[in-house]
Design a protein around this motif. Structure first.
Motif, PDB file in Angstrom:
ATOM      1  N   GLY A  17      40.580 -43.718 108.444  1.00 15.26           N
ATOM      2  CA  GLY A  17      39.957 -43.133 107.264  1.00 15.26           C
ATOM      3  C   GLY A  17      38.495 -43.466 107.051  1.00 15.26           C
ATOM      4  O   GLY A  17      37.819 -42.803 106.288  1.00 15.26           O
ATOM      5  N   VAL A  74      40.095 -41.805 113.215  1.00 15.07           N
ATOM      6  CA  VAL A  74      40.685 -40.767 112.384  1.00 15.07           C
ATOM      7  C   VAL A  74      41.655 -41.336 111.355  1.00 15.07           C
ATOM      8  O   VAL A  74      41.436 -41.242 110.152  1.00 15.07           O
ATOM      9  CB  VAL A  74      41.376 -39.646 113.185  1.00 15.07           C
ATOM     10  N   GLY A  95      38.642 -36.428 102.284  1.00 15.72           N
ATOM     11  CA  GLY A  95      38.967 -36.943 103.606  1.00 15.72           C
ATOM     12  C   GLY A  95      38.428 -36.010 104.678  1.00 15.72           C
ATOM     13  O   GLY A  95      37.668 -35.076 104.402  1.00 15.72           O
ATOM     14  N   ILE A  96      38.834 -36.273 105.898  1.00 13.06           N
ATOM     15  CA  ILE A  96      38.397 -35.437 107.014  1.00 13.06           C
ATOM     16  C   ILE A  96      39.162 -34.122 106.950  1.00 13.06           C
ATOM     17  O   ILE A  96      40.383 -34.123 106.844  1.00 13.06           O
ATOM     18  CB  ILE A  96      38.684 -36.154 108.342  1.00 13.06           C
ATOM     19  N   ARG A 104      34.634 -40.902 102.802  1.00 13.56           N
ATOM     20  CA  ARG A 104      35.213 -42.084 102.151  1.00 13.56           C
ATOM     21  C   ARG A 104      34.584 -43.357 102.701  1.00 13.56           C
ATOM     22  O   ARG A 104      34.350 -44.307 101.963  1.00 13.56           O
ATOM     23  CB  ARG A 104      36.730 -42.090 102.328  1.00 13.56           C
ATOM     24  N   ALA A 135      48.831 -42.256  99.372  1.00 18.27           N
ATOM     25  CA  ALA A 135      47.452 -42.297  99.844  1.00 18.27           C
ATOM     26  C   ALA A 135      47.417 -41.944 101.321  1.00 18.27           C
ATOM     27  O   ALA A 135      48.058 -42.581 102.135  1.00 18.27           O
ATOM     28  CB  ALA A 135      46.880 -43.695  99.627  1.00 18.27           C
ATOM     29  N   VAL A 136      46.703 -40.906 101.652  1.00 15.60           N
ATOM     30  CA  VAL A 136      46.458 -40.567 103.048  1.00 15.60           C
ATOM     31  C   VAL A 136      44.966 -40.765 103.245  1.00 15.60           C
ATOM     32  O   VAL A 136      44.152 -39.967 102.788  1.00 15.60           O
ATOM     33  CB  VAL A 136      46.874 -39.125 103.361  1.00 15.60           C
ATOM     34  N   SER A 137      44.618 -41.881 103.864  1.00 17.06           N
ATOM     35  CA  SER A 137      43.213 -42.281 103.831  1.00 17.06           C
ATOM     36  C   SER A 137      42.357 -41.466 104.794  1.00 17.06           C
ATOM     37  O   SER A 137      41.153 -41.429 104.654  1.00 17.06           O
ATOM     38  CB  SER A 137      43.080 -43.769 104.113  1.00 17.06           C
ATOM     39  N   SER A 138      42.955 -40.796 105.758  1.00 21.82           N
ATOM     40  CA  SER A 138      42.122 -40.123 106.760  1.00 21.82           C
ATOM     41  C   SER A 138      41.837 -38.670 106.395  1.00 21.82           C
ATOM     42  O   SER A 138      40.765 -38.355 105.914  1.00 21.82           O
ATOM     43  CB  SER A 138      42.806 -40.194 108.122  1.00 21.82           C
ATOM     44  N   VAL A 139      42.799 -37.826 106.603  1.00 22.89           N
ATOM     45  CA  VAL A 139      42.523 -36.396 106.469  1.00 22.89           C
ATOM     46  C   VAL A 139      42.589 -35.947 105.011  1.00 22.89           C
ATOM     47  O   VAL A 139      43.189 -36.592 104.166  1.00 22.89           O
ATOM     48  CB  VAL A 139      43.483 -35.551 107.332  1.00 22.89           C
ATOM     49  N   ASP A 140      41.945 -34.814 104.787  1.00 22.82           N
ATOM     50  CA  ASP A 140      41.890 -34.244 103.452  1.00 22.82           C
ATOM     51  C   ASP A 140      43.135 -33.385 103.240  1.00 22.82           C
ATOM     52  O   ASP A 140      43.443 -32.535 104.052  1.00 22.82           O
ATOM     53  CB  ASP A 140      40.643 -33.363 103.343  1.00 22.82           C
ATOM     54  N   LEU A 141      43.825 -33.641 102.165  1.00 22.47           N
ATOM     55  CA  LEU A 141      45.005 -32.840 101.860  1.00 22.47           C
ATOM     56  C   LEU A 141      44.722 -32.006 100.618  1.00 22.47           C
ATOM     57  O   LEU A 141      44.052 -32.461  99.712  1.00 22.47           O
ATOM     58  CB  LEU A 141      46.201 -33.754 101.584  1.00 22.47           C
ATOM     59  N   PHE A 182      48.019 -44.264  93.431  1.00 25.86           N
ATOM     60  CA  PHE A 182      48.552 -44.631  94.741  1.00 25.86           C
ATOM     61  C   PHE A 182      49.379 -45.913  94.674  1.00 25.86           C
ATOM     62  O   PHE A 182      49.946 -46.348  95.674  1.00 25.86           O
ATOM     63  CB  PHE A 182      47.421 -44.787  95.764  1.00 25.86           C
ATOM     64  N   ALA A 200      54.646 -31.255 107.043  1.00 25.86           N
ATOM     65  CA  ALA A 200      55.387 -31.535 108.276  1.00 25.86           C
ATOM     66  C   ALA A 200      54.580 -32.414 109.217  1.00 25.86           C
ATOM     67  O   ALA A 200      55.118 -33.301 109.879  1.00 25.86           O
ATOM     68  CB  ALA A 200      55.762 -30.221 108.959  1.00 25.86           C
ATOM     69  N   ALA A 201      53.265 -32.174 109.267  1.00 17.78           N
ATOM     70  CA  ALA A 201      52.433 -32.900 110.230  1.00 17.78           C
ATOM     71  C   ALA A 201      52.402 -34.395 109.940  1.00 17.78           C
ATOM     72  O   ALA A 201      52.095 -35.196 110.811  1.00 17.78           O
ATOM     73  CB  ALA A 201      51.014 -32.348 110.211  1.00 17.78           C
ATOM     74  N   LEU A 202      52.705 -34.777 108.720  1.00 17.99           N
ATOM     75  CA  LEU A 202      52.661 -36.194 108.396  1.00 17.99           C
ATOM     76  C   LEU A 202      53.968 -36.896 108.740  1.00 17.99           C
ATOM     77  O   LEU A 202      54.038 -38.113 108.706  1.00 17.99           O
ATOM     78  CB  LEU A 202      52.357 -36.379 106.910  1.00 17.99           C
ATOM     79  N   ALA A 203      55.002 -36.128 109.080  1.00 13.28           N
ATOM     80  CA  ALA A 203      56.286 -36.708 109.480  1.00 13.28           C
ATOM     81  C   ALA A 203      56.739 -37.774 108.487  1.00 13.28           C
ATOM     82  O   ALA A 203      57.030 -38.909 108.856  1.00 13.28           O
ATOM     83  CB  ALA A 203      56.194 -37.284 110.896  1.00 13.28           C
ATOM     84  N   LYS A 258      50.703 -28.799 112.541  1.00 16.07           N
ATOM     85  CA  LYS A 258      51.369 -29.300 113.736  1.00 16.07           C
ATOM     86  C   LYS A 258      51.268 -30.815 113.818  1.00 16.07           C
ATOM     87  O   LYS A 258      50.419 -31.428 113.188  1.00 16.07           O
ATOM     88  CB  LYS A 258      50.724 -28.692 114.988  1.00 16.07           C
ATOM     89  N   GLU A 284      45.260 -47.912  98.411  1.00 17.72           N
ATOM     90  CA  GLU A 284      44.986 -47.122  99.600  1.00 17.72           C
ATOM     91  C   GLU A 284      44.444 -48.069 100.663  1.00 17.72           C
ATOM     92  O   GLU A 284      43.564 -48.873 100.388  1.00 17.72           O
ATOM     93  CB  GLU A 284      43.956 -46.042  99.241  1.00 17.72           C
ATOM     94  N   VAL A 342      48.751 -42.437 109.848  1.00 13.04           N
ATOM     95  CA  VAL A 342      48.140 -42.845 108.591  1.00 13.04           C
ATOM     96  C   VAL A 342      49.201 -43.308 107.616  1.00 13.04           C
ATOM     97  O   VAL A 342      48.927 -43.990 106.654  1.00 13.04           O
ATOM     98  CB  VAL A 342      47.339 -41.706 107.922  1.00 13.04           C
ATOM     99  N   PHE A 368      42.508 -48.682 104.280  1.00 12.36           N
ATOM    100  CA  PHE A 368      41.626 -48.140 105.305  1.00 12.36           C
ATOM    101  C   PHE A 368      41.560 -49.144 106.449  1.00 12.36           C
ATOM    102  O   PHE A 368      41.619 -50.355 106.227  1.00 12.36           O
ATOM    103  CB  PHE A 368      40.213 -47.936 104.748  1.00 12.36           C
ATOM    104  N   PHE A 383      48.023 -39.044 113.886  1.00  7.23           N
ATOM    105  CA  PHE A 383      47.780 -38.531 112.540  1.00  7.23           C
ATOM    106  C   PHE A 383      48.839 -38.981 111.559  1.00  7.23           C
ATOM    107  O   PHE A 383      48.532 -39.443 110.479  1.00  7.23           O
ATOM    108  CB  PHE A 383      47.675 -37.007 112.586  1.00  7.23           C
TER     109      PHE A 383
END
Lengths: 481, 410
Positions: A408, A405, A451-452, A420, B182-188, B138, B242-245, A458, A398, B10, A400, B7
């Motif tokens: 991460g 945003v 995460g956030i 994190r 791994a999506v290090s920013s937002v919580d999925l 990951f 979808a938001a992660l494209a 969207k 992973e 990431v 960072f 977004f």
């Protein structure tokens, strides 16, 4: 037949001797341990970074991932008998801002995106009745001066500090009349101490406006060594771990908007006009962001960045100017004309960066000196963040980065770590403790931390829009002292 | 500054799947039970249909038409202790799997000196699968690589002592890769699981020479050129936010299978006993990086591999008594993977292997060969792994292999 038997016996013997059977012997059991240390009480001293403050607010779902709480968890895994690591928990959505609503930022919309407070009723304190000081004595807004200051906690809730969190966290002088007194009363055998960030951060995040200078090096050096000396005198046998101060230019607060504005400036062909340090009217700043040290654009400017090139006086309206400052003409294109420049408070120009860098270098030197004199261990957070800024930070596949945003590590205010990010910080402390104190603590599993929070319906856009009023909290925390 | 950069960024290409690799050291060495029972030291004899793999010149000395076909089971046991980055004491065992490469060889003399043949076999393959949710999810959860070589071969015996041979390799392959993203920013709610599935084709060649200066001595050498595999397929994500494209859809890569060469000497010290020692070179430095190209957003990921050329040492022998053939062998396999590039996709290490086997001539036409092979990997300590991996720890591995082949001579 004898030849075959002999051969078979030889081969079987060879197999047995050479391979010793089919078992895989692992590297041996790793058992987390405290080494020769005994840890029965851990106290964390610091500011918002220590408190677990995230996304412009103090709230339970972030506090439980404060780096001290994560360290306490790893200490317990190694056999430390800490009991509950008590924190001044505040129920979600957290502490109120000046408007009485919860100040916490959330991702309101990924279209834009729009980030800011939701205007929710605030939470409430959950742990006020604890009959002893909290183990986490991180107080958002605390500067080095506050550590030994025994002025009444309530006095810091009114201007000029306007910071109610001292009274919320330290509560009663009966528990100790200062951060130091409360820490001492807990008789810790392990202390982490991370103060000093706000002695330069307030200057930097306000674009060098409020306060107009960092804490002087002489004052900082005196206060810091006094703090560490006091701790050592009170706790002669405790392990004291201090962290130094990262270069302010590594934080997302300063690295997010600049590239967007630089791209807009490059597209327009006209130079960006901004006020240099102390300017209030016609601006002398002039850049195409191609010089060695371009100005850093504060995240507080996010609501104004989309207005570049337009005739606008939004900044002056938002700030409640009774009349425009001398020389300002808001019919000129914003940010592209010396008479309608990007305001001083939203930019850290090269001179201001130099002032901040000098302060950080001086502070870190003072920290190293004070720590060495009193046998305290120094966690070089400054070097760590410089490395993250240059190369990113990888953990088990992973990546960072220090980007806003998406990197991460930072929460939505661009200054404070995400959960994190707190785990990454905790691991820096743990690494240094293992190196210097002889402990064998295991590390925090970063990928297990949340995460956030974000709705994911969207697509996002390039420039985050944060309403200008959303930054009042940051300004109050650091604006004056 | 694309619309989704903030977004979806990431997941930008520089990060996405950056750790994918088809792993190294994924050469398979099981191409016939008779050879396998002797540690694969067979290039200087190449006296059955597996000559098509080991040394095509061996066909020139085969006077009968024949079929040689069989299957191998490979059962590896691999464990990981770590990662050091969190808790070095945690042991994770790879999901237990059994792989079954096969071999089929047909040999047909055309004239007294010209012999042709065709073979199908699996010279390269790999399968690793780690438990769902494990610490290295990951990096990888599953890799499955298969290659099928089809090799029409011709061999010509120039003199009674010397034969040459050559073959054309038509190669088909399949690649499956799985990992969590791994999506290090937002919580999925759930980390997207990435599945890559590709098919590949390629063409190569092999040549060989077999020389028997004395009745009791033979010398063999063979070379197989590298094969460039063009792999194409699909990548999918579950769930596909979808938001992660995410670049769902086409994906392609190029895999360069390494060139390899054998040099061997076989000796008959007494009646009914043959012994052989081989040196094998493997040009793994061809595998310097792996680039995956995603059609959806025209992005690429580059994973550095920097494998090194390496070698194997093989010794083996066969003792014949009436209708029985007793066989044994030993192999040393030197890992091409440098310490900092060791990852859980293929936790490679230097390997020692011993083999035992038995052949039985059921009739003058029909024979059966069985082999057992025990392969022990040195404990591999991965330290200072490259940033994209950042997964230090210790791997222990061993494998049991069993093989059976039937031969029929017309």
């Amino acid at each position: 037949m004898n030849a075959w038997k002999t051969t078979a016996v030889a081969v079987v013997a060879f197999v047995l001797v050479f391979f010793g059977g089919c078992t895989d012997n692992g590297p041996g059991v790793f058992a987390p341990s405290l080494g020769s240390k005994t840890v029965t009480k851990y106290v964390a001293i610091g500011n918002s970074l220590t408190a677990g403050y995230q996304s412009n607010g103090l709230y339970q779902s972030a506090q439980i991932y404060s780096y001290p709480n994560l360290i306490a968890g790893q200490l317990k895994l190694a056999g430390a008998t800490l009991g509950t690591f008590e924190q001044p928990l505040y129920s979600d959505p957290g502490t109120p801002g000046a408007d009485g609503k919860a100040s916490r930022y959330e991702i309101i919309s990924l279209v834009g995106p729009v980030i800011g407070p939701r205007g929710l009723a605030p939470g409430s304190p959950l742990n006020l009745s604890l009959a002893r000081p909290y183990d986490n004595l991180g107080i958002p807004g605390a500067v080095i001066f506050d550590f030994l200051d025994s002025a009444s906690f309530a006095s810091k809730a009114v201007p000029p500090r306007s910071n109610p969190l001292f009274a919320l966290i330290l509560r009663s002088a009966a528990l100790g009349n200062s951060v130091f007194a409360q820490a001492k009363a807990l008789h810790p055998d392990l202390v982490t101490f991370w103060l000093g960030n706000n002695d330069v951060l307030g200057y930097a995040t306000s674009g060098g406006v409020s306060p107009a200078a960092p804490t002087s090096l002489a004052a900082f050096t005196y206060l810091y060594s006094q703090a560490v000396d006091s701790l050592r005198a009170a706790l002669p046998n405790a392990s004291i771990v201090v962290a130094n101060i990262p270069d302010v230019t590594t934080i997302a607060f300063f690295t997010t908007l600049g590239p967007h504005i630089a791209a807009a400036v490059a597209a327009s062909g006209a130079p960006f006009r901004y006020q240099k340090h102390g300017e209030t009217g016609v601006a002398s700043g002039n850049t195409t962001f191609t010089e060695a040290t371009p100005p850093l654009i504060c995240l507080t400017g996010s609501a104004y960045a989309p207005l570049l090139g337009q005739p606008t006086g939004k900044w002056y309206r938002d700030k409640g100017y009774p009349s425009l400052p001398a020389g300002i003409d808001t019919t000129k294109p914003f940010g592209f004309h010396p008479q309608n420049p990007w305001p001083d408070a939203l930019v850290l120009d090269a001179d201001e960066q130099a002032v901040a860098a000098t302060a950080v270098a001086g502070f870190n030197s003072a920290i190293a000196t004070a720590a060495q004199a009193k046998n305290a261990v120094v966690v070089d957070i400054n070097a760590f963040f410089a490395g993250v800024k240059a190369n990113g930070y990888f953990w088990a596949g992973e990546e960072f980065t220090s980007e806003y945003v998406k990197g991460g590590l930072f929460s939505l205010d661009g200054v404070h770590p995400s959960s994190r990010g707190s785990g990454v910080l905790a691991n820096q402390f743990i690494k240094k403790m293992n190196e210097r104190l002889g402990t064998k603590l295991s590390y925090v599993d970063i990928s297990a931390l949340p995460g956030i929070p974000a709705g994911l319906s969207k697509e996002g856009n390039a420039i985050p829009i944060i309403p200008p009023e959303a930054f009042q909290e940051l300004e109050l925390l650091w604006g004056s002292r | 500054m694309t619309r989704v950069q903030l977004f979806a960024g990431v997941l930008t290409a520089t990060l996405f799947l950056a750790n994918h690799t088809l792993a190294g050291g994924f050469q398979l060495n099981e191409h016939g039970a008779r050879a396998m029972a002797q540690g694969g030291a067979f290039a200087a004899r190449a006296s059955d249909g597996s000559a098509i793999y080991f040394n095509p010149a061996g066909l020139g000395f085969q006077s009968d038409a024949s079929v040689y076909a069989g299957i191998t089971t490979i059962s590896p046991t691999i464990s990981f202790y770590g990662p050091v980055e969190s808790d070095p004491g945690v042991k994770t065992s790879m999901v237990s799997q059994t792989f079954t490469p096969f071999n089929v060889y047909l040999v047909a003399p055309v004239t007294d000196r010209l012999v042709v043949g065709i073979g199908a076999y699996n010279p390269f393959g790999l399968g690793t699968e780690w438990p769902n949710g494990w610490a290295g999810r990951f990096l990888t959860t599953k890799v499955d690589l298969k290659t099928y070589f089809v090799t029409p071969t011709a061999s010509y015996r120039l003199t009674d002592q010397l034969s040459i041979g050559a073959g054309l390799n038509y190669v088909m392959g399949s690649v499956m890769l799985g990992q969590d993203l791994a999506v290090s920013s937002v919580d999925l709610p759930t980390s997207p699981h990435v599945s890559v599935s590709m098919h590949a084709t390629g063409v190569g060649y092999n040549v060989g020479l077999l020389y028997k200066p004395l009745d009791v001595l033979s010398v063999g050498a063979s070379y197989r050129g590298s094969v460039k595999l063009d792999a194409k397929g699909n990548v999918s994500f579950n769930p596909d936010y979808a938001a992660l494209a995410l670049p769902t859809g086409g994906v392609n890569t190029t895999i360069k299978l390494p060139a390899t060469g054998f040099v061997g000497v076989a000796w008959t010290p007494m009646k009914d006993l043959q012994v052989e020692a081989d040196y094998q070179f493997i040009g793994w430095s061809s595998y310097d990086q792996l680039t995956l190209h995603f059609a959806a957003d025209n992005s690429e990921t580059v994973a550095p591999k920097n494998y090194q050329d390496t070698y194997m040492l093989r010794v083996g022998g066969e003792y014949t008594m009436d209708a029985f053939h007793f066989r044994a062998g030993y192999v040393y396999d030197h890992s091409p993977v440098k310490t900092e590039y060791v990852d859980p996709l293929l936790p490679d290490a230097n390997r020692n292997g011993v083999s035992l086997g038995l052949g039985y001539d059921i009739t003058s036409h029909l024979s059966v060969d069985a082999a057992y092979f025990y392969l022990k990997f040195d404990q591999r300590v991965a330290v200072n792994t490259i940033p994209q991996t950042s997964f230090d720890g210790t791997y222990t591995s061993h494998a049991h292999l069993a093989s059976v082949d039937f031969g029929y001579r017309f």
